[in-house]
Motif scaffolding. Structure first.
Motif, mmCIF file in Angstrom:
data_model
loop_
_atom_site.group_PDB
_atom_site.id
_atom_site.type_symbol
_atom_site.label_atom_id
_atom_site.label_comp_id
_atom_site.label_asym_id
_atom_site.label_seq_id
_atom_site.Cartn_x
_atom_site.Cartn_y
_atom_site.Cartn_z
ATOM 1 N N SER A 79 29.536 82.786 -17.009
ATOM 2 C CA SER A 79 28.469 82.290 -16.239
ATOM 3 C C SER A 79 27.505 80.960 -17.181
ATOM 4 O O SER A 79 27.262 80.254 -16.101
ATOM 5 C CB SER A 79 27.394 83.678 -16.297
ATOM 6 N N SER A 157 23.563 84.461 -1.242
ATOM 7 C CA SER A 157 24.744 84.703 -1.944
ATOM 8 C C SER A 157 24.925 83.512 -3.034
ATOM 9 O O SER A 157 24.514 82.396 -2.712
ATOM 10 C CB SER A 157 26.199 84.678 -1.375
ATOM 11 N N ASP A 158 25.419 83.812 -4.280
ATOM 12 C CA ASP A 158 25.542 82.761 -5.216
ATOM 13 C C ASP A 158 26.744 83.424 -6.152
ATOM 14 O O ASP A 158 26.919 84.690 -6.417
ATOM 15 C CB ASP A 158 24.189 82.389 -6.041
ATOM 16 N N ILE A 159 27.210 82.462 -7.015
ATOM 17 C CA ILE A 159 28.329 82.687 -7.822
ATOM 18 C C ILE A 159 27.428 83.483 -9.419
ATOM 19 O O ILE A 159 28.390 84.045 -10.055
ATOM 20 C CB ILE A 159 29.062 81.584 -8.118
ATOM 21 N N ASP A 160 26.303 82.867 -9.412
ATOM 22 C CA ASP A 160 25.690 83.192 -10.750
ATOM 23 C C ASP A 160 24.735 84.575 -10.680
ATOM 24 O O ASP A 160 23.699 84.460 -10.050
ATOM 25 C CB ASP A 160 24.910 81.970 -11.041
ATOM 26 N N PRO A 161 25.249 85.366 -11.455
ATOM 27 C CA PRO A 161 24.479 86.682 -11.346
ATOM 28 C C PRO A 161 23.205 86.908 -11.947
ATOM 29 O O PRO A 161 22.258 87.162 -11.398
ATOM 30 C CB PRO A 161 25.419 87.753 -12.253
ATOM 31 N N LEU A 164 21.097 85.237 -9.499
ATOM 32 C CA LEU A 164 20.489 86.052 -8.499
ATOM 33 C C LEU A 164 19.553 87.167 -8.854
ATOM 34 O O LEU A 164 18.761 87.601 -7.883
ATOM 35 C CB LEU A 164 21.940 86.868 -8.071
ATOM 36 N N GLU A 211 26.599 88.599 -5.014
ATOM 37 C CA GLU A 211 27.434 87.537 -5.777
ATOM 38 C C GLU A 211 28.644 87.236 -5.061
ATOM 39 O O GLU A 211 29.174 88.150 -4.796
ATOM 40 C CB GLU A 211 27.729 88.267 -7.244
ATOM 41 N N ASN A 213 31.760 83.998 -4.990
ATOM 42 C CA ASN A 213 32.367 82.858 -5.264
ATOM 43 C C ASN A 213 33.006 81.994 -4.000
ATOM 44 O O ASN A 213 33.702 82.705 -3.417
ATOM 45 C CB ASN A 213 33.398 83.101 -6.419
#
Ligand SMILES: C[S@@+](CC[C@H](N)C(=O)[O-])C[C@H]1O[C@@H](n2cnc3c(N)ncnc32)[C@H](O)[C@@H]1O
Length: 288
Positions: A79, A157-161, A164, A211, A213
């Motif tokens: 991340s 949504s996002d890839i980065d926890p 979020l 989350e 991708n």
């Protein structure tokens, strides 16, 4: 006699170099894992950002760093790697013409469909710290105060926890209030610290954070009435962008809308499926 200065250069820690092969391996990993496009012209930028991560982890060189982030137990550093190479910059009502379009052209139809018992779905794809989905939720609630009782939902949504977690907390520095129209300030409350404000429970009820991708499989099976994916695809190379637009077009209901960032343009098969109806706003046309 003044003593000659002692030469300490040989004692200074040597910065690891980024060998051409190491850059290629990093760029290849960034592309296959996150869709990021890192052309050779970005080598200096990549070096400058990742050298800090190497130091933080106490690693000797970029090959070791790459092996480290590839290890299954090192999701946190993966991340950090992504964050170092992209940006989470966002703001409430960013590119406000999109929200004007949504309010002036789509909202009345959305509300009457929802009141007639239809299911309405929106997606903020690459939502960063949440300002984009909260802007949308406040706008919907402003015209439809009972929205949370209807079948209206926003997927954010996002890839980065880590980003979020910030989005879910819904607390923002006080200086971000100014970007939110006054009429919507009733959805903002003072937080424990007076340097911060917090988002009301009603907008939160409309949003599910997840989350995701964007270059991997998507679990959603149903279509969306509007998708906002703004300032995310800029990090992807041209084929990855075209594939993404095509997947968004397929995931949009007929008559649904796609909003993309100011410096992005549709390409690939999506061009035949989506018609431009505003500045970087597209509507899905019926399949012939
Ligand atoms: C510049 S922010 C854009 C935020 C918001 N959409 C806006 O326009 O203000 C880009 C976001 O895309 C996310 N992102 C980057 N690559 C991604 C990927 N492969 N899948 C999902 N999200 C990604 C980043 O974590 C970051 O939060």
């Amino acid at each position: 006699m003044i003593p000659a200065p002692v030469q300490l250069d040989h004692l200074a820690p040597q910065l690891p170099q980024m060998e051409a092969g190491e850059f290629e391996a990093i760029a290849d990993y960034a592309k296959t894992t996150f869709g990021l496009h890192l052309p050779l012209a970005k080598k200096e930028m990549v070096f400058a950002r990742l050298i800090k991560r190497l130091r933080r982890r106490g690693l000797q060189d970029f090959s070791t760093y790459l092996a480290f982030i590839k290890h299954k137990d090192n999701a946190e550093e993966r991340s950090e790697f992504l964050s170092a190479l992209t940006t989470n910059v966002t703001q409430f009502f960013r590119e406000s013409h999109h929200f004007d379009f949504f309010r002036d052209h789509l909202l009345a139809g959305i509300i009457s469909k929802a009141r007639a018992g239809h299911r309405l779905r929106f997606w903020s794809a690459g939502c960063s710290a949440g300002q984009e989905p909260y802007s949308l939720a406040m706008l919907i609630l402003d015209s439809c105060p009972d929205a949370a009782l209807l079948d209206i939902k926003i997927l954010a949504s996002d890839i980065d926890p880590r980003i979020l977690d910030i989005a879910r907390r819904g607390q923002y520095p006080a200086d971000q209030r100014a970007a939110i129209p006054e009429a919507l300030h009733r959805f903002l409350h003072p937080a424990a610290s007076d340097q911060m404000f917090t988002i009301d429970a009603e907008p939160r009820k409309l949003i599910s954070f997840a989350e995701l991708n964007l270059i991997e499989d998507w679990p959603m099976r149903q279509g969306f009435d509007a998708i906002f994916c703004r300032n995310v695809a800029i990090y992807f190379d041209a084929p990855t962008q075209s594939r993404l637009w095509h997947r968004f077009a397929q995931q949009t209901k007929e008559g649904g809308h796609l909003f993309i960032g100011h410096s992005e343009r549709l390409s690939g098969p999506a061009v035949a499926q989506m018609r431009s109806v505003g500045i970087t706003v597209y509507v899905k046309t019926p399949t012939p």
